[in-house]
Design a protein around this motif. Structure first.
Motif, short mmCIF file in Angstrom:
data_model
loop_
_atom_site.label_atom_id
_atom_site.label_comp_id
_atom_site.label_asym_id
_atom_site.label_seq_id
_atom_site.Cartn_x
_atom_site.Cartn_y
_atom_site.Cartn_z
N ASP A 369 0.85 -1.20 0.00
CA ASP A 369 0.00 0.00 0.00
C ASP A 369 0.87 1.24 0.00
O ASP A 369 1.90 1.29 0.69
CB ASP A 369 -0.90 0.02 1.24
CG ASP A 369 -1.83 -1.17 1.31
OD1 ASP A 369 -2.95 -1.08 0.79
OD2 ASP A 369 -1.42 -2.19 1.90
N ALA A 404 -2.28 4.51 7.67
CA ALA A 404 -1.10 3.70 7.33
C ALA A 404 -0.78 2.69 8.42
O ALA A 404 -0.45 1.53 8.14
CB ALA A 404 0.10 4.61 7.08
N LEU A 407 -3.32 -0.18 8.30
CA LEU A 407 -3.01 -1.11 7.21
C LEU A 407 -1.86 -2.03 7.60
O LEU A 407 -1.91 -3.24 7.37
CB LEU A 407 -2.65 -0.33 5.95
CG LEU A 407 -3.79 0.38 5.21
CD1 LEU A 407 -3.22 1.27 4.11
CD2 LEU A 407 -4.76 -0.64 4.61
N VAL A 414 3.60 -1.26 4.19
CA VAL A 414 3.03 0.03 3.83
C VAL A 414 4.13 1.07 3.67
O VAL A 414 5.04 1.14 4.50
CB VAL A 414 2.02 0.50 4.90
CG1 VAL A 414 1.37 1.83 4.50
CG2 VAL A 414 0.95 -0.57 5.14
#
Length: 607
Positions: A369, A404, A407, A414
């Motif tokens: 991500d 973030a 995730l 990330v």
């Protein structure tokens, strides 16, 4: 690393595009060729640099040229990356180096995609369909140094004795004999290979571990090694270290995983509790503390799967526990449990691709991500990768950092993209602050956090202007959004009295127009009106401008939010070079050093 497709001429771009579609590689081309991901100026230096970095190379050029360029850099074949030479029409694909490190497989894939021919020449691949020194995923070879003579004997027609159940070994097209000189074995026992034997290790063991908070890493590693010794198994058969999710950030357990070069996988308490009927030493005390009746045994069995069995029940040291489970076949760690999760705060510099570090590029490329302010994500859109994009507006700093971290808490990798340096007026400090004091789920507070440095705006501005930061300097943000103005004013005054060069961040905004003028007034009380001031705007981006004015002539209307302002000290000087360009620099004092030519010149000037 993502492979590099290196081309020499624009006509090769079509073939490069086909290769890129098949392998998701980057296209490297000379300056001036449109459509490339990376441009280079000198082919030989660029190609050698990629090779020494370990980057797989797909060279769309003559094989002889690639050989001549890379020949001085060749050393250990077990560490060299894959190198392929590909004809400009894509019909001929020749693996030159690293055949067992992916080159042969890539050649075969490209042959199908380009309707060409893969000229695979490594003997093992052409005769047996597998390289004995490069076993399939999930397997390790105990003694790779013995693979070459064994392969040579088999290629010469020698028989083999195969004591294994794995299809890739039992299906080898070689004659068999019980008294053969070459033996191919599958075994997880902790023993050395016999003469003439290639000993393959199936990665089907799980080392389950638990630890008290802050347990020493050396204690955990020692217990892990002792557990393997007691179980009588080889460390090469470890597929992973497994534990309870609240131990994801336990340094000692991460150290064990790093020691054996395997991943750490974690499970929640409910998953480990479901393994209670299979535990050898269930504990009500452990259940009361963490919600499951066994961490080490439960984690080993959960990771090994329903067909796994304990081969070593829990053993203990003073602060660590360990157990080992064996699965019937090699295990794939990414599909088991979850990872700790990793958040990399990436500084990309002011924006120009050439100002990004290799570390920053690699972190963004590898991320599951990409999170950041939309403009910053646009600036790295040229970096290939499969990471999902998560855009946030300007001003939503806490939202993007929190997102973030959440995730990463899912076990994802990330990249939080920041301009400049991630630790200078950027998101790194907010990430640590949220982990330290913010309301986050436990998993988010346990992720691995890495800060990847970048070129800060003050460095870029100074480099463009000359060397104004050549002596002591400081940075001050003039934004009173997070810091009260009286505090900022006190810092400006202290820096002025200390005669520091000052880099001002956030000098103005649409609503803040007075702070820069106030700072200028304070500075004029302590340094000459002609003190050089650097105004650098849009550094590394279209519309970049760098000007040098005097402190007396500094005007608020000449500055915007994208401008870095560097105010020199009383010693900072302006000068012009022979090409007529103006620069600023701050001397360090070499003119006062005995024996310096600068000292002699300064003496003559005073005379």
């Amino acid at each position: 690393m993502r492979p590099a497709i290196v081309i020499l001429h624009a006509p090769a771009m079509e073939t490069a595009r086909h290769i890129q579609a098949e392998l998701a590689a980057e296209i490297h081309a000379p300056e001036g060729i449109a459509g490339a991901d990376v441009h280079y100026t000198a082919l030989a230096g660029h190609l050698r640099g990629l090779f020494l970095e370990g980057c797989p190379i797909l060279a769309v050029m003559a094989a002889g040229a690639v050989i001549r360029i890379l020949a001085p850099s060749l050393s250990d074949k077990r560490s060299e990356p894959a190198v392929l030479a590909i004809s400009e029409d894509g019909r001929s694909i020749v693996p030159l180096l690293g055949g067992h490190r992916g080159a042969n497989d890539m050649a075969r894939r490209l042959a199908g995609a380009l309707h060409g021919h893969a000229a695979v020449t490594t003997a093992g691949d052409t005769r047996f369909g597998v390289a004995l020194d490069a076993p399939p995923c999930g397997w390790r070879l105990e003694n790779p140094q013995d693979a070459k003579p064994a392969m040579a004997a088999l290629l010469a027609g020698a028989s083999a004795r195969i004591t294994a159940e794995a299809d890739w070994l039992t299906d080898l097209p070689v004659p068999r004999a019980d008294d053969a000189a070459v033996t191919l074995s599958e075994d997880d026992a902790g023993r050395a290979p016999h003469p003439g034997e290639l000993l393959y290790r199936p990665q089907r063991l799980v080392l389950g571990m638990g630890a008290e908070r802050g347990a020493p890493a050396d204690e955990a590693i020692a217990l892990a090694e002792e557990a393997l010794r007691q179980a009588g198994v080889s460390p090469l058969c470890l597929a992973m270290v497994a534990t309870l999710d609240v131990k994801a950030d336990e340094a000692s357990l991460n150290a064990v995983a790093a020691h054996f070069q395997v991943p750490l996988r974690v499970f929640d308490a409910a998953t480990l509790e479901a393994e209670t009927p299979r535990l050898a030493t269930p504990s009500d005390i452990v259940y009361a503390e963490v919600g499951c009746h066994g961490v080490a045994e439960g984690a080993a069995l959960a990771a090994g799967g329903p067909d796994a069995a304990l081969i070593l029940p829990k053993v203990k040291s003073r602060r660590v526990t360990a157990a080992i489970a064996r699965a019937p076949r090699p295990l794939s760690a990414p599909s088991i449990g979850r990872a700790r999760g990793r958040l990399t705060l990436v500084g990309i510099g002011p924006g120009a691709p050439e100002w990004r570090s290799p570390e920053a590029r690699a972190a963004i490329e590898a991320a599951d991500d990409r999170v950041g302010y939309g403009l910053y994500l646009d600036l790295v859109a040229d970096i290939p990768g499969t990471g999902r994009r998560h855009d946030f507006p300007l001003g939503a700093e806490e939202d993007r950092v929190r997102h973030a971290l959440l995730l990463a808490a899912e076990g994802r990798t990330v990249a939080l993209v920041c301009s400049g340096d991630a630790g200078i007026y950027a998101m790194a400090t907010l990430a640590y602050e949220l982990i330290d004091t913010g309301e986050l789920p436990d998993a988010a507070r346990r992720v691995e956090v890495v800060v990847c440095p970048g070129i800060s705006a003050l460095q870029a501005a100074a480099a463009r202007a000359g060397a104004p930061l050549g002596h002591d300097f400081c940075t001050i943000s003039l934004s009173d959004l997070l810091t009260p103005w009286p505090d900022i004013e006190r810092r400006v005054r202290a820096a002025a009295e200390g005669d520091f060069v000052i880099a001002f961040y956030n000098p103005v905004s649409r609503r803040r127009r007075s702070q820069l003028a106030d700072a200028r007034a304070i500075l004029l009380e302590h340094r000459p009106a002609q003190t050089p001031v650097v105004l650098a705007t849009n550094l590394g981006r279209p519309g970049e401008t760098v000007r040098i004015v005097s402190l007396a002539d500094l005007r608020v209307d000449d500055v915007d939010m994208l401008t870095v302002v560097i105010v020199g000290s009383s010693q900072t000087r302006r000068m012009r070079t022979g090409d007529g360009r103006e620069h600023a620099y701050t001397p360090r004092g070499y003119a006062g050093k005995a024996g310096s030519a600068l000292t002699a010149n300064a003496t003559r000037e005073r005379a």
